[in-house]
Design an enzyme around this catalytic site. Structure first.
Site, PDB file in Angstrom:
ATOM      1  N   ILE A  80       0.828  -1.200   0.000  1.00  0.00           N
ATOM      2  CA  ILE A  80       0.000   0.000   0.000  1.00  0.00           C
ATOM      3  C   ILE A  80       0.864   1.252   0.000  1.00  0.00           C
ATOM      4  O   ILE A  80       1.645   1.488   0.916  1.00  0.00           O
ATOM      5  CB  ILE A  80      -0.949   0.023   1.229  1.00  0.00           C
ATOM      6  N   LYS A  81       0.673   2.047  -1.064  1.00  0.00           N
ATOM      7  CA  LYS A  81       1.419   3.294  -1.172  1.00  0.00           C
ATOM      8  C   LYS A  81       0.674   4.370  -0.403  1.00  0.00           C
ATOM      9  O   LYS A  81      -0.519   4.623  -0.656  1.00  0.00           O
ATOM     10  CB  LYS A  81       1.503   3.698  -2.644  1.00  0.00           C
ATOM     11  N   ILE A  82       1.392   5.003   0.507  1.00  0.00           N
ATOM     12  CA  ILE A  82       0.789   6.022   1.363  1.00  0.00           C
ATOM     13  C   ILE A  82       1.575   7.317   1.178  1.00  0.00           C
ATOM     14  O   ILE A  82       2.808   7.311   1.311  1.00  0.00           O
ATOM     15  CB  ILE A  82       0.895   5.594   2.862  1.00  0.00           C
TER      16      ILE A  82
END
Ligand code: E4P
Length: 213
Positions: A80-82
């Site tokens: 998950i890119k945050i």
């Protein structure tokens, strides 16, 4: 050094799926494909064995965490890119406690990368090309982050991102960066050299003079 392809194009991924170590996407790259996000991520995850980064679009902690939990269900290799920031760091803390892999994106300074590592991020992505575009030195930031991570033995892995050309890849490798993510065009160019083409041409033409029998 692991090589990731920075794209959401299935066509580009298929061409290198057997050679690359992972894929990174972002909302801009996904928008170019004109396909539903979850469906596209699922297909990319089937094509690639390594990690596939998919980015949340919420800006608040709860929203980021909810989107992340949903995306994490798509496949085991989803990361998950945050986006970096106070909300992002808080979301990463929660997600890492749940065992969800994260990639803190839009990192432009060593102290941002320090926060990402402290929060337990799996990956951190400094954007070297965008720093260079504004007359900064992207690779200097990468060198500083690597040194900081080594000083404190952080496990967070650095992904050199926003790569514009082959020279960026060489510089990343010389610094010992564990991962570089790059566009399709740059991946292709890593294989090429005009002298290789000329050499093959010459060998083949000389070979024609060898008696066959
Ligand atoms: C990284 O994960 C990003 O998707 C990407 O490298 C951004 O690159 P750009 O600056 O060329 O858009």
């Amino acid at each position: 050094m692991n090589i990731f392809l920075d794209t959401a194009s299935l066509e580009e991924i298929r061409e290198f799926a057997d050679l690359i170590d992972g894929v990174t996407t972002n909302p801009t790259l996904v928008a170019r494909e004109g396909r539903p996000f979850r469906e596209l991520v699922a297909e990319i995850c089937r094509l690639v064995r390594g990690p596939v980064s998919a980015e949340v679009t919420a800006l608040d902690v709860e929203g980021m965490v909810a989107q992340a939990r949903d995306l994490a269900k798509i496949a085991d290799n989803v990361v998950i890119k945050i986006p970096m920031g106070r909300a992002g760091v808080r979301a990463v803390r929660k997600l890492s406690a749940e065992g969800i892999a994260t990639n803190v994106t839009l990192v432009f300074s060593p102290v941002q990368a320090l926060w990402a590592a402290k929060a337990g991020a799996t990956y951190v992505s400094p954007f070297v090309g965008r720093i260079d575009d504004r007359a900064g030195d992207g690779m200097e930031i990468v060198a500083q982050i690597l040194r900081i991570y080594e000083n404190y033995r952080y496990d967070t892995q650095l992904i050199v991102a926003s790569i514009r050309h082959v020279r960026h890849v060489v510089e990343a490798a010389l610094l010992g960066a564990p991962i570089a993510t790059m566009p399709y065009k740059v991946v292709r160019e890593l294989f090429d050299h005009p002298l290789t083409d000329l050499g093959i041409e010459r060998f083949l033409s000389d070979w024609k003079g060898v008696p066959q029998g």
